[in-house]
Design a protein around this motif. Structure first.
Motif, PDB file in Angstrom:
ATOM      1  N   GLN A 232       0.819  -1.214   0.000  1.00  0.00           N
ATOM      2  CA  GLN A 232       0.000   0.000   0.000  1.00  0.00           C
ATOM      3  C   GLN A 232       0.853   1.265   0.000  1.00  0.00           C
ATOM      4  O   GLN A 232       0.312   2.368   0.047  1.00  0.00           O
ATOM      5  CB  GLN A 232      -0.933   0.008   1.208  1.00  0.00           C
ATOM      6  N   LYS A 233       2.170   1.089  -0.045  1.00  0.00           N
ATOM      7  CA  LYS A 233       3.100   2.228   0.012  1.00  0.00           C
ATOM      8  C   LYS A 233       2.794   3.127   1.212  1.00  0.00           C
ATOM      9  O   LYS A 233       2.611   4.336   1.087  1.00  0.00           O
ATOM     10  CB  LYS A 233       3.061   3.018  -1.297  1.00  0.00           C
ATOM     11  N   ALA A 234       2.739   2.492   2.360  1.00  0.00           N
ATOM     12  CA  ALA A 234       2.408   3.184   3.605  1.00  0.00           C
ATOM     13  C   ALA A 234       3.458   4.239   3.943  1.00  0.00           C
ATOM     14  O   ALA A 234       4.632   4.116   3.588  1.00  0.00           O
ATOM     15  CB  ALA A 234       2.290   2.182   4.745  1.00  0.00           C
ATOM     16  N   GLY A 235       3.028   5.234   4.653  1.00  0.00           N
ATOM     17  CA  GLY A 235       3.916   6.310   5.078  1.00  0.00           C
ATOM     18  C   GLY A 235       4.682   5.947   6.334  1.00  0.00           C
ATOM     19  O   GLY A 235       4.423   4.912   6.965  1.00  0.00           O
ATOM     20  N   PRO A 236       5.623   6.800   6.715  1.00  0.00           N
ATOM     21  CA  PRO A 236       6.444   6.516   7.908  1.00  0.00           C
ATOM     22  C   PRO A 236       5.623   6.347   9.185  1.00  0.00           C
ATOM     23  O   PRO A 236       5.954   5.519  10.030  1.00  0.00           O
ATOM     24  CB  PRO A 236       7.361   7.735   8.011  1.00  0.00           C
ATOM     25  N   SER A 237       4.553   7.116   9.335  1.00  0.00           N
ATOM     26  CA  SER A 237       3.759   7.011  10.565  1.00  0.00           C
ATOM     27  C   SER A 237       3.103   5.641  10.679  1.00  0.00           C
ATOM     28  O   SER A 237       3.022   5.067  11.778  1.00  0.00           O
ATOM     29  CB  SER A 237       2.705   8.113  10.620  1.00  0.00           C
TER      30      SER A 237
END
Length: 194
Positions: free
Chosen positions: A131-136
């Motif tokens: 899902q190409k998640a973000g750093p958070s």
């Protein structure tokens, strides 16, 4: 020249080709403050004590640190107190590379879960990646059991790999020296008979 290449063998040529030279390390900005100690000749000699130490040290650093470039520097600096061979330690850090890193991390997560009885979900990490998640989102996942499982698993894999590398390098060194002695004795016998 051909004789020294034949005597050094393919493994030693590979180590020399893929490890930084003494001059390259001396010019590194992180190592310059320690250059006097790092450039000491006993850290660059290939002998039966320093080679297995370098192989084990490089495996631990290569698996546990996993930051390209920094691995070589850390292994070179850690070679000082352990009197390990720097080129072998630097070459052994290449066990973690873009091809092996996913397998090492997956194995570390599984090992950490099993050994420390944690419940980090590896499939959740795969989903975050897809899902190409973000750093958070990654940090939230690591705040669960994932970080302890991953770090504990990496430590276990690094230690087991270091022991195997030490024993393999020691065996290889003894085998190679024994073969040279047998060859030398055969040559001496043939010389006496002639």
């Amino acid at each position: 020249m051909a004789r020294s290449k034949r005597e050094s063998g393919p493994f030693m040529r590979w180590v020399r080709r893929h490890s930084p030279s003494r001059e390259e390390l001396a010019q590194n900005r992180f190592i310059k403050p320690f250059a006097g100690r790092v450039m000491h000749s006993y850290l660059w000699r290939f002998n039966r004590r320093s080679v297995p130490r370098g192989a084990a040290l490089g495996m631990i650093v290569g698996i546990f640190v996993m930051i390209p470039g920094l691995q070589i520097i850390v292994s070179a600096l850690l070679a000082l107190p352990f009197r390990a061979n720097i080129p072998v330690a630097a070459a052994a850090t290449f066990t973690s590379n873009p091809i092996t890193t996913p397998f090492i991390l997956g194995g570390a997560l599984i090992a950490g879960n099993q050994i420390f009885r944690l419940d980090a979900d590896a499939s959740h990490a795969l989903m975050l990646y897809e899902q190409k998640a973000g750093p958070s989102e990654w940090l939230a996942w690591l705040a669960t059991d994932a970080a302890p499982a991953l770090l504990g698993g990496l430590l276990v894999i690094a230690i087991v790999s270091a022991v195997i590398a030490y024993l393999a390098a020691d065996w290889f060194w003894r085998y190679r020296v024994g073969r040279r002695w047998r060859r030398r004795n055969l040559n001496n016998e043939e010389g006496r008979l002639n």
